[in-house]
Design an enzyme around this catalytic site. Structure first.
Site, PDB file in Angstrom:
ATOM      1  N   ARG A  31      36.078   1.787  11.971  1.00  0.00           N
ATOM      2  CA  ARG A  31      36.186   0.761  13.019  1.00  0.00           C
ATOM      3  C   ARG A  31      37.647   0.594  13.468  1.00  0.00           C
ATOM      4  NH1 ARG A  31      31.205   0.732  12.589  1.00  0.00           N
ATOM      5  NH2 ARG A  31      29.911  -0.835  11.557  1.00  0.00           N
ATOM      6  N   GLU A 175      17.702  -6.964   2.969  1.00  0.00           N
ATOM      7  CA  GLU A 175      17.919  -6.250   4.234  1.00  0.00           C
ATOM      8  C   GLU A 175      17.282  -4.863   4.223  1.00  0.00           C
ATOM      9  OE1 GLU A 175      22.019  -5.552   5.404  1.00  0.00           O
ATOM     10  OE2 GLU A 175      21.412  -4.773   7.343  1.00  0.00           O
ATOM     11  N   LYS A 217      16.724 -10.114   6.253  1.00  0.00           N
ATOM     12  CA  LYS A 217      17.589  -9.569   7.322  1.00  0.00           C
ATOM     13  C   LYS A 217      16.978  -8.270   7.845  1.00  0.00           C
ATOM     14  CE  LYS A 217      22.326  -8.013   8.174  1.00  0.00           C
ATOM     15  NZ  LYS A 217      23.719  -8.393   8.049  1.00  0.00           N
ATOM     16  N   SER A 259      22.360  -6.508  13.907  1.00  0.00           N
ATOM     17  CA  SER A 259      22.442  -6.056  15.302  1.00  0.00           C
ATOM     18  C   SER A 259      22.193  -4.557  15.416  1.00  0.00           C
ATOM     19  CB  SER A 259      23.761  -6.472  15.958  1.00  0.00           C
ATOM     20  OG  SER A 259      24.888  -5.925  15.319  1.00  0.00           O
ATOM     21  N   GLY A 260      22.544  -3.786  14.426  1.00  0.00           N
ATOM     22  CA  GLY A 260      22.090  -2.409  14.294  1.00  0.00           C
ATOM     23  C   GLY A 260      22.499  -1.433  15.384  1.00  0.00           C
ATOM     24  N   GLY A 261      23.549  -1.719  16.131  1.00  0.00           N
ATOM     25  CA  GLY A 261      23.963  -0.783  17.186  1.00  0.00           C
ATOM     26  C   GLY A 261      23.644  -1.298  18.582  1.00  0.00           C
ATOM     27  N   ARG A 290      28.723  -5.780  13.961  1.00  0.00           N
ATOM     28  CA  ARG A 290      29.327  -5.284  15.204  1.00  0.00           C
ATOM     29  C   ARG A 290      29.146  -6.261  16.367  1.00  0.00           C
ATOM     30  NH1 ARG A 290      26.349   0.322  14.462  1.00  0.00           N
ATOM     31  NH2 ARG A 290      25.132  -1.072  13.130  1.00  0.00           N
TER      32      ARG A 290
END
Ligand code: 13P
Length: 336
Positions: A31, A175, A217, A259-261, A290
């Site tokens: 990142r 998750e 999650k 959010s996963g992308g 993200r």
């Protein structure tokens, strides 16, 4: 109400959600390098403490998930990082899995590791101030995946993890993430997610987990990122709610999506519509990495000394997510 249920509710009630700032050093390096910054402990800490001392921490962030390096750091204000988070009223949490490794007897799937020595690590994290934890199981989607083997082994690991966490008086975030990669339809994602969630709860029940003291999650129900068929926000919300209704026991107090992308805006508008249409008793909120940090990181990278602008950017994103968690977000408010 049990103590665990109280902690879970404190994290996700009143339009609050979770800041997932638990990127491993490897992921955080990617990142930071993507915005031309060096990844070292000082930079990682400085960016994170800038977020953790922002105004929105009081009203929009109920919990922060940390990585092992961060929970052990002392902020430049002199407080430990967990103390800094607690001072805003949010609860410190910690990622306790040690990552996804190749699953034996599956060509392309992973199993999440980290159970060995977990009991002792949990005691240490509790002393450092953590009151909730995270473990991520990760599943590929394709015609043959997730396999029965991946579904079974990851659910079993999640349940063993959850039992140890509750034994140590912390709330486990469960998750199971089905990845967005692929050209599958949203209905395919719906079916595979339902299968994964049902197996997870079957194992959690076998392991005698107090379901009122967990936070789920999951991924939202979305078409794959290479799918040619687009789908409306309304449909995404309806399918996501339907899937959770069918697969998650009523006792679970809340669901905090990853959010996963998805982009920041997609993750916000999808969550908003989910809450507009939510006819369940589950609280539905965010546990974004993200989709909460991307813009703030970009701004910070332009001038790492400009704390105010970085915080302003993060405050805006967190406020938009908080509105979405109450079904009160709009494009107008986004662009105000
Ligand atoms: P994203 O919101 O970036 O998917 O991260 C959430 C998370 O914690 C993944 O484990």
């Amino acid at each position: 109400m049990t103590e665990l249920n109280q902690i879970a509710l404190k994290i996700i009630s009143k339009g609050k959600g979770i800041l997932a700032a638990d990127e491993s050093n490897g992921t955080m390096t990617k990142r930071l390098e993507s915005v031309n910054l060096t990844s070292n402990p000082e930079n990682r800490q400085f960016f994170r403490e800038t977020l953790f001392s922002s105004e929105c921490m009081k009203d929009c962030i109920g919990g922060v998930i940390l990585y092992d390096e961060t929970i052990n750091q002392t902020s430049s204000f002199g407080k430990s990082i967990p103390e800094l988070i607690s001072s805003s009223g949010a609860i410190p949490g910690i990622k306790v899995d040690t990552g996804a490794k190749k699953l034996a007897n599956s060509a392309e799937e992973n199993i999440t590791e980290g159970l060995d020595g977990l009991r002792d690590r949990l005691k240490k994290y509790y002393e450092l101030g953590a009151r909730f934890t995270k473990w991520r199981g990760v599943y590929k989607i394709s015609k043959i995946y997730p396999s029965k083997l991946a579904i079974h082994t990851n659910a079993h690991a999640l349940a063993r993890y959850a039992a140890l966490v509750q034994e140590n008086k912390m709330v486990p975030i469960i998750e199971p993430e089905l990845l967005m990669d692929g050209d599958h339809s949203a209905d395919f994602c719906f079916n595979r997610t339902s299968e994964v969630l049902k197996k997870c709860f079957e194992e959690l029940i076998i392991h005698q987990i107090d379901l009122t003291g967990i936070i789920l999650k999951p991924n939202m129900i979305l078409p794959g990122n290479k799918s040619k068929n687009s789908i409306s926000i309304e449909e995404i919300s309806k399918k996501t709610i339907e899937c959770l209704k069918n697969s998650v026991p009523q006792e679970v107090p809340g669901i905090a999506f990853l959010s996963g992308g998805q982009s920041e805006i997609e993750a916000t508008e999808n969550l908003n519509m989910i809450n507009k249409n939510n006819d369940t008793n589950f609280i539905m909120t965010y546990s974004y990495g993200r989709a909460l940090q991307q813009s703030a990181l970009k701004i910070w990278s332009k001038n790492t000394q400009d704390k105010d602008l970085t915080q302003k950017t993060f405050n805006h994103r967190a406020r938009m997510c908080s509105l979405a968690a109450q079904g009160k977000w709009s494009n107008e408010l986004e662009n105000k």
